[in-house]
Design a protein around this motif. Structure first.
Motif, mmCIF file in Angstrom:
data_model
loop_
_atom_site.group_PDB
_atom_site.id
_atom_site.type_symbol
_atom_site.label_atom_id
_atom_site.label_comp_id
_atom_site.label_asym_id
_atom_site.label_seq_id
_atom_site.Cartn_x
_atom_site.Cartn_y
_atom_site.Cartn_z
ATOM 1 N N ILE A 52 -12.102 69.369 50.315
ATOM 2 C CA ILE A 52 -12.175 68.142 49.518
ATOM 3 C C ILE A 52 -12.025 68.499 48.043
ATOM 4 O O ILE A 52 -12.485 69.555 47.594
ATOM 5 N N GLN A 53 -11.417 67.610 47.297
ATOM 6 C CA GLN A 53 -11.256 67.807 45.861
ATOM 7 C C GLN A 53 -11.900 66.643 45.115
ATOM 8 O O GLN A 53 -11.718 65.480 45.481
ATOM 9 N N GLN A 54 -12.677 66.964 44.087
ATOM 10 C CA GLN A 54 -13.337 65.958 43.247
ATOM 11 C C GLN A 54 -13.192 66.344 41.779
ATOM 12 O O GLN A 54 -12.963 67.509 41.449
ATOM 13 N N ARG A 55 -13.363 65.352 40.929
ATOM 14 C CA ARG A 55 -13.385 65.607 39.497
ATOM 15 C C ARG A 55 -14.836 65.661 39.032
ATOM 16 O O ARG A 55 -15.603 64.729 39.262
ATOM 17 N N MET A 56 -15.205 66.772 38.395
ATOM 18 C CA MET A 56 -16.549 66.918 37.836
ATOM 19 C C MET A 56 -16.498 66.611 36.346
ATOM 20 O O MET A 56 -15.655 67.138 35.623
ATOM 21 N N ARG A 57 -17.403 65.761 35.894
ATOM 22 C CA ARG A 57 -17.423 65.366 34.492
ATOM 23 C C ARG A 57 -18.864 65.387 33.990
ATOM 24 O O ARG A 57 -19.769 64.854 34.645
ATOM 25 N N VAL A 58 -19.088 66.006 32.829
ATOM 26 C CA VAL A 58 -20.428 66.100 32.243
ATOM 27 C C VAL A 58 -20.496 65.176 31.030
ATOM 28 O O VAL A 58 -19.642 65.232 30.141
ATOM 29 N N SER A 59 -21.523 64.323 31.011
ATOM 30 C CA SER A 59 -21.706 63.385 29.906
ATOM 31 C C SER A 59 -23.159 63.381 29.474
ATOM 32 O O SER A 59 -24.031 63.960 30.133
ATOM 33 N N GLU A 60 -23.422 62.731 28.350
ATOM 34 C CA GLU A 60 -24.796 62.638 27.855
ATOM 35 C C GLU A 60 -25.617 61.704 28.731
ATOM 36 O O GLU A 60 -25.104 60.757 29.319
ATOM 37 N N HIS A 61 -26.916 61.986 28.797
ATOM 38 C CA HIS A 61 -27.860 61.156 29.535
ATOM 39 C C HIS A 61 -29.156 61.142 28.741
ATOM 40 O O HIS A 61 -29.463 62.102 28.022
#
Length: 327
Positions: free
Chosen positions: A64-73
């Motif tokens: 499986i392929q996914q896009r990982m994205r890091v954002s502020e929380h």
């Protein structure tokens, strides 16, 4: 949470188990967690599940392929896994264990969001209800095909327990910790092996924790990308084995469940288990580039001229392809 106790044990009870050559001073590494908002990668995950014995041989692979994205929380960082796509799903022999493939397909392609503290600790999951519903949908055909028996009701109960917020958080926490924050702040000398103890679920009975002997090591500097020439990353390794005495008691109980006669008859058994993790990561951020886990188990039981055996291998390989990296 287990990841916090593991870090405490690592900090307080690391014991060097291998000598170092005097001719060359080995490098000492202290990894640091340093994920930042804006980090983004295409993550390819391949899982393989192999089982032999008891007339249930199977070999399942799903990619499986996914896009990982890091954002502020507001609590630190939000690590999102989005836009899951199925690349491969195979079963050998053909047509076997399709519900299992459906299960992993649903889990792998569902969006997932990890809430992480600034220090890297996994705090919570967002979107758990959607993932749990995907699992229930995937399992529905298999459960409907099984006759309504006490065993079926027990299976449904186990599935529901595994889909609880606490169980899903614990499952994700193990992988997140071993990929990142477990290593943060630990002083690791190159080629040395450090030992400690912890409890892990056993593949024979995932709900039961077994005392394990653990070894971790820093194996040296390597290229972040497979086949690359630079040595910007480091290779970290983790191995765990069951504690013999504690595991013997568990195994005797487990065998008696499989073979009730074992409670009153002489039984011989042979068991081997190895859990391993390798991480290729940036030491100054613990941003991973390659991550692999493997759980191997083999069991043979013999009594009164009868014998049966079984083996299992569950492995996961992840490749992180970063579109932008601020080094």
């Amino acid at each position: 949470m287990r990841q916090r106790s593991v870090r405490t044990v690592l900090a307080l009870a690391l014991v060097t188990m291998s000598g170092q050559a005097l001719a060359q001073q080995p490098e000492t590494l202290v990894p640091v967690f340093g994920w930042k908002p804006g980090l983004e990668a295409l993550v390819t995950t391949t899982q393989r599940m192999v089982q032999t014995g008891q007339g249930r041989d199977s070999d399942l692979t799903i990619s499986i392929q996914q896009r990982m994205r890091v954002s502020e929380h507001q609590q630190g960082l939000l690590v999102s896994h989005l836009d899951g796509q199925l690349l491969e799903a195979t079963a050998l022999p053909p047509g076997t264990e399709n519900p299992v493939l459906d299960l992993y397909r649903s889990l792998g392609t569902a969006d997932a969001h990890y809430v992480i503290s600034g220090e890297g600790e996994l705090l919570s999951l967002e979107g758990v209800a959607k993932t749990a519903e995907a699992v229930r949908t995937a399992l529905a055909p298999m459960l409907e095909s099984v006759q309504n028996t006490p065993e079926t009701a027990q299976l449904v109960g186990m599935v529901e327990a595994a889909l609880s917020d606490e169980a899903m958080l614990a499952s994700v926490a193990d992988q997140w910790s071993s990929m990142t924050v477990m290593w943060a702040g630990q002083e690791l000398e190159e080629a040395a092996v450090y030992g400690f103890e912890l409890e892990e679920p056993n593949p024979l009975a995932p709900t039961l924790l077994i005392p394990m002997s653990v070894e971790i090591s820093y194996q040296g500097r390597v290229a972040c990308e497979e086949g690359g020439s630079a040595s910007d990353c480091v290779l970290l390794e983790f191995r765990s084995y069951p504690e013999p005495e504690a595991f013997a008691a568990f195994l005797q109980s487990f065998i008696e469940q499989l073979v009730p006669e074992a409670a009153t008859r002489s039984v011989d058994y042979d068991f081997e288990q190895l859990n391993s993790i390798t991480v290729v990561t940036e030491p100054d951020t613990l941003v991973p580039h390659r991550f692999s886990t493997s759980r191997q188990m083999e069991l043979t039981v013999s009594f009164e001229g009868q014998s049966f055996g079984m083996s299992r291998l569950n492995s996961t390989d992840q490749q992180f392809d970063y579109e932008t990296r601020r080094r």
